[in-house]
Design an enzyme around this catalytic site. Sequence first.
Site, PDB file in Angstrom:
ATOM      1  N   GLU A 244      41.609  33.887  49.965  1.00 50.84           N
ATOM      2  CA  GLU A 244      40.983  33.456  51.176  1.00 50.84           C
ATOM      3  C   GLU A 244      42.047  32.711  52.082  1.00 50.84           C
ATOM      4  O   GLU A 244      42.696  31.913  51.677  1.00 50.84           O
ATOM      5  CB  GLU A 244      39.532  32.487  51.101  1.00 50.84           C
ATOM      6  N   CYS A 245      41.912  32.963  53.599  1.00 54.89           N
ATOM      7  CA  CYS A 245      42.644  32.411  54.709  1.00 54.89           C
ATOM      8  C   CYS A 245      42.386  30.880  54.507  1.00 54.89           C
ATOM      9  O   CYS A 245      41.639  30.479  54.241  1.00 54.89           O
ATOM     10  CB  CYS A 245      42.439  33.061  55.800  1.00 54.89           C
TER      11      CYS A 245
END
Length: 285
Positions: A244-245
């Site tokens: 996930e960013c």
Amino acid sequence: MDKAQDSGYSTASGSQTLPEVYFSPPHLKYINSKLKDLEPEDILKWCLITLPGLFQTTAFGLTGLVTLDMLSKITAGTGQKIDLIFLDTLYHFKETLELVKRVKAKYSDVRIHVFKPAGMDTTEEFEKTHGERLWETNDTLYDYLAKVEPAQRAYDVLNVKAVLTGRRRSQGGQRGDLDIVEVDEAGLIKVNPLANWTFVQVKEYITKHDVPYNVLLDRGYKSVGDWHSTSPVAEGEDERKKTECGIHNPRSKYGQYLRLQAMKEQEEALKKALTRVQLSQAEVA
């Protein structure tokens, strides 16, 4: 409780500042129950009339480009425009930076605010300060320096209250149970207008409406981020072959990390001070 608080908007009397918007958990659940079956354009229209301080965060992936194009059509002739926030990590593909130029040319009335790691303009400057391949030696620090801190700085500088993201459930991983509207730990409202769409739907829109897109999509990429953490995906794989960013991880994760780093630095400083004292005492003896 006064009317301003009861409505979910808090304003200062006579102030020109934007109202603070908050949703209680039951209210947020209700909003999502009403928005979950709407088309993205209708969700965006709701955002435009509901959320002050609204911006779009984007790395110019397909979903973000669809959102940008939809907004350009919805707001045409209204004078209302949603600015973009682009986090230039200094490690984007050259194809991504070329796409930014094409987007500026097509949507020339949309402002793009670019934020880079603090005090850095080039990859060389970043690596001189923090070392090479920081994403391998300390991925949490890299995420914080290249994404989280610039994002928080953007939100502060621009007085951001809400953001439109390009996240979708079909991207897999942590995004599988994504709501349309979320509120993070700091109260920032995040709206995922295309959460229900698949990659195929997004690509069809891009083609139908002649939206500029990253040429890497034609080389097997479905999600494009930093060059060092993005790769083409095979048929049947999750769209995002990466974690996930950083800007969508809980902020407390980075707060805890920074506190631990500060403690380590204090311990090192104390050890050095004790060593100097011991050496000084030895010389006296």
